[in-house]
Write a protein that holds these residues in place. Structure first.
Motif, PDB file in Angstrom:
ATOM      1  N   ASP A   1      -4.353   0.428   3.063  1.00 20.59           N
ATOM      2  CA  ASP A   1      -4.149   0.488   1.687  1.00 20.59           C
ATOM      3  C   ASP A   1      -5.577   0.379   1.286  1.00 20.59           C
ATOM      4  O   ASP A   1      -6.295  -0.644   1.097  1.00 20.59           O
ATOM      5  CB  ASP A   1      -3.208  -0.553   1.046  1.00 20.59           C
ATOM      6  CG  ASP A   1      -3.182  -0.399  -0.315  1.00 20.59           C
ATOM      7  OD1 ASP A   1      -3.765   0.323  -1.019  1.00 20.59           O
ATOM      8  OD2 ASP A   1      -2.354  -1.127  -1.148  1.00 20.59           O
ATOM      9  N   VAL A   2      -6.231   1.611   0.925  1.00 18.58           N
ATOM     10  CA  VAL A   2      -7.570   1.930   0.262  1.00 18.58           C
ATOM     11  C   VAL A   2      -7.697   1.065  -0.925  1.00 18.58           C
ATOM     12  O   VAL A   2      -8.914   0.744  -1.157  1.00 18.58           O
ATOM     13  CB  VAL A   2      -7.788   3.162   0.058  1.00 18.58           C
ATOM     14  CG1 VAL A   2      -7.829   3.965   1.609  1.00 18.58           C
ATOM     15  CG2 VAL A   2      -7.269   3.818  -0.884  1.00 18.58           C
ATOM     16  N   GLU A   3      -6.739   0.683  -1.787  1.00 16.14           N
ATOM     17  CA  GLU A   3      -7.033  -0.204  -2.850  1.00 16.14           C
ATOM     18  C   GLU A   3      -6.608  -1.647  -3.038  1.00 16.14           C
ATOM     19  O   GLU A   3      -6.756  -2.421  -3.669  1.00 16.14           O
ATOM     20  CB  GLU A   3      -6.128   0.435  -4.012  1.00 16.14           C
ATOM     21  CG  GLU A   3      -6.373   1.791  -4.439  1.00 16.14           C
ATOM     22  CD  GLU A   3      -5.895   2.450  -5.542  1.00 16.14           C
ATOM     23  OE1 GLU A   3      -5.077   1.823  -6.178  1.00 16.14           O
ATOM     24  OE2 GLU A   3      -5.607   3.555  -5.833  1.00 16.14           O
ATOM     25  N   SER A   4      -6.427  -1.939  -1.507  1.00 14.54           N
ATOM     26  CA  SER A   4      -6.065  -3.733  -1.361  1.00 14.54           C
ATOM     27  C   SER A   4      -7.231  -4.316  -0.993  1.00 14.54           C
ATOM     28  O   SER A   4      -8.034  -3.860  -0.138  1.00 14.54           O
ATOM     29  CB  SER A   4      -5.026  -3.704  -0.110  1.00 14.54           C
ATOM     30  OG  SER A   4      -4.674  -4.985   0.137  1.00 14.54           O
ATOM     31  N   GLU A   5      -7.417  -5.392  -1.693  1.00 13.52           N
ATOM     32  CA  GLU A   5      -8.401  -6.127  -1.489  1.00 13.52           C
ATOM     33  C   GLU A   5      -8.278  -7.363  -0.437  1.00 13.52           C
ATOM     34  O   GLU A   5      -9.258  -7.714   0.448  1.00 13.52           O
ATOM     35  CB  GLU A   5      -9.076  -7.243  -2.675  1.00 13.52           C
ATOM     36  CG  GLU A   5      -9.620  -6.232  -3.778  1.00 13.52           C
ATOM     37  CD  GLU A   5      -9.777  -6.881  -5.028  1.00 13.52           C
ATOM     38  OE1 GLU A   5      -9.982  -8.187  -4.867  1.00 13.52           O
ATOM     39  OE2 GLU A   5     -10.021  -6.280  -6.177  1.00 13.52           O
TER      40      GLU A   5
END
Length: 154
Positions: free
Chosen positions: A125-129
Motif C-alpha cells: 500500500d503506497v499510502e501506508s505509513e
C-alpha cells in the motif's frame, strides 16, 4: 455514590502476548490488536405448559482476530505449510493485561488450539505509513488462571 477511578481502566499498550507454536514461545511484539470471543451454541427447546420457546446451551465456538503489523512471515509460513503439505498448525496465545497505574492487578488469559482461517500472503500500500494485516482464527479451549481484583471505588 461510588465510582470507578480513571486510573483503574486498563491501557491496551500495557498488554503482553506470547504465542506457543510447536513448543517455541514467541513474543508477539508485532501485534496491534488481539480479540478472542466465545459464543454459546444453543438449542431451541419447546415444552408442554410453556408457549414460549426456551433455549439450552449445548456447547460453544471460539473465534477471533488479530491485527498485526506487516513485519512477520510466521503466519504466512504456517499457511504455506498447510497449503503445500497439508500440515496444519495449532497454537496457543497467552495475553496478560496489566496496567501498573491500576489497582486491579492483572488478568492472564490463554486461548488454546488456535487455528488460522485466513491470512494475507502478499500486500503493499503506497499510502501506508505502517502496513498492517488482519488474521482471523478459531479456537476450541481457553483458561483464565489469573483474574483482575475488584477496583478501589471512590
Amino acid at each position: 455514590m461510588s465510582f470507578l477511578y480513571a486510573k483503574d481502566t486498563i491501557s491496551g499498550q500495557s498488554a503482553r502476548a506470547y504465542a506457543t507454536i510447536n513448543g517455541s514461545v514467541e513474543l508477539m511484539f508485532y501485534a496491534k490488536k488481539f480479540e478472542a470471543k466465545v459464543k454459546k451454541n444453543k438449542k431451541e427447546i419447546k415444552t408442554l405448559g410453556k408457549r414460549g420457546t426456551q433455549n439450552k446451551a449445548n456447547g460453544f465456538s471460539g473465534t477471533g482476530s488479530m491485527t498485526i503489523y506487516y513485519t512477520t512471515s510466521l503466519f504466512r509460513k504456517m499457511m504455506l505449510e498447510y497449503t503445500k503439505n497439508g500440515v496444519d498448525v495449532y497454537f496457543d496465545v497467552q495475553v496478560t493485561n496489566e496496567d501498573p497505574s491500576s489497582s486491579i492487578g492483572q488478568q492472564v488469559t490463554t486461548v488454546k488450539n488456535i487455528n488460522l482461517d485466513e491470512i494475507t500472503i502478499a500486500a503493499f500500500d503506497v499510502e501506508s505509513e505502517a502496513m498492517e494485516e488482519e488474521v482471523t482464527f478459531t479456537f476450541d479451549d481457553w483458561d483464565m488462571p489469573t483474574e483482575f481484583s475488584a477496583p478501589t471505588l471512590g
